[in-house]
Design an enzyme around this catalytic site. Structure first.
Site, PDB file in Angstrom:
ATOM      1  CG  ASN A 221      -2.167  -0.875   1.016  1.00  0.00           C
ATOM      2  OD1 ASN A 221      -2.618  -1.071  -0.115  1.00  0.00           O
ATOM      3  ND2 ASN A 221      -2.696  -1.416   2.098  1.00  0.00           N
ATOM      4  CD  GLU A 256      -2.892  -7.115   6.383  1.00  0.00           C
ATOM      5  OE1 GLU A 256      -1.911  -6.953   7.123  1.00  0.00           O
ATOM      6  OE2 GLU A 256      -3.838  -6.304   6.319  1.00  0.00           O
TER       7      GLU A 256
END
Length: 325
Positions: A221, A256
């Site tokens: 990210n 995640e």
């Protein structure tokens, strides 16, 4: 009412007509009884219209035409009875079916009048018969128009109900699905876990719970942006879903982290399966950026009597042991 009409006619008519009148009463009740039997027995439940409305109405029109033939002196009452049949189908028939019944009714009435005239039992006065026929036809067509309007309204309601069911289905789907990946969400996972526990306690069927977590996902990210991170999550979710059997369940637990419920497996059989999954992830490039990826997993087998929290916490601890290793 029809039987009473026949009875009155039998008391006031010539004896020669008695057999026909009696047979009319018997035929009417026999036909009604047969149709009611089929409806009450459930044999018509598979039909589009379990009430066999069209058949009942056709039978009523035929019987009324027979009644008119034998009881022509009571023509006004029989014509009224013809009109009484039509409202029965307003909420059930399509407007085409309704128009067909109206035309059948007019044809039956006209046929009886012509037969009576041919038998010299009725002297036709053209103007009088024309007025009666026109009034009867207008009444039938009015009912047909009413049936069409109600049919249109019924179809509109049916369409709205179908749209409402579809919307409710989408809402229910959203309530149990993760919006990004399409996997089941945490809520559905926990409810499914309770059902699996009950089945395992009752029948002794084993299952394992596996936490699967993307390694160093924060770096993806930070370096490539959240759009690429979302692509990674979606593609990994697809790989996980394609790697398990239909009896298994894959859910996104949060961020995640993914959870697999693997039915009928023990630690011994689940370990190799998850190792194959880990290697499959390593061989694949993810997202439009073609990123390599690794995952860690923590696996725990359900022990009879333990709670969902105990099972989940044990797998979670093992996941972080795997990450540290």
């Amino acid at each position: 009412m029809f039987s009473l009409l026949f009875l009155i006619q039998a008391l006031t008519t010539a004896a020669a007509y008695l057999p026909a009148l009696v047979s009319g009463i018997v035929l009417y009740w026999l036909g009604q009884g047969v149709m009611l039997y089929f409806i009450a027995s459930g044999r018509t439940q598979s039909f589009t219209d379990p009430g066999i409305t069209l058949l009942v109405m056709i039978w009523a029109v035929i019987f009324l035409s027979y009644t008119l033939l034998l009881c022509y002196d009571c023509r006004a009452l029989v014509l009224l009875a013809y009109l009484m049949i039509l409202p029965y189908g307003i909420f059930r028939l399509s407007w085409r079916g309704f128009l067909g019944i109206a035309l059948l009714t007019m044809a039956g009435y006209t046929t009886v009048v012509l037969v009576l005239h041919h038998q010299n039992r009725l002297m036709l006065v053209a103007g009088y018969e024309l007025i009666i026929g026109a009034a009867f036809l207008i009444s039938l067509m009015s009912y047909s128009l009413l049936g069409r309007e109600i049919g249109v309204l019924r179809e509109a309601y049916r369409r709205k109900n179908r749209q409402l069911r579809e919307a409710m289905g989408r809402i229910e789907e959203l309530a149990v699905r993760d919006e990004l990946t399409g996997l089941y969400n945490r809520r559905y996972l926990l409810s499914s876990l309770e059902r699996r526990q009950a089945l395992a306690n009752r029948e002794g069927l084993p299952f394992v719970l596996a936490f699967v977590d993307i390694d160093h996902f924060k770096q993806i990210n930070d370096q490539h942006g959240h759009k690429v991170g979302d692509e990674v999550l979606v593609e990994l979710a697809r790989l996980l879903r394609d790697s398990v059997r239909e009896v298994d369940l894959v859910a996104r637990y949060g961020g995640e982290e993914f959870v697999l419920l693997l039915n009928g497996l023990t630690l011994d059989t689940a370990g190799p399966a998850l190792e194959r999954l880990r290697k499959a992830v390593m061989k694949k490039s993810f997202s439009s950026a073609g990123l390599p990826l690794t995952v860690s997993a923590g696996v725990s087998q359900y022990h009879s009597g333990e709670s969902s929290d105990e099972l989940i916490n044990r797998a979670d601890r093992l996941l972080y042991d795997a990450k540290r290793g």
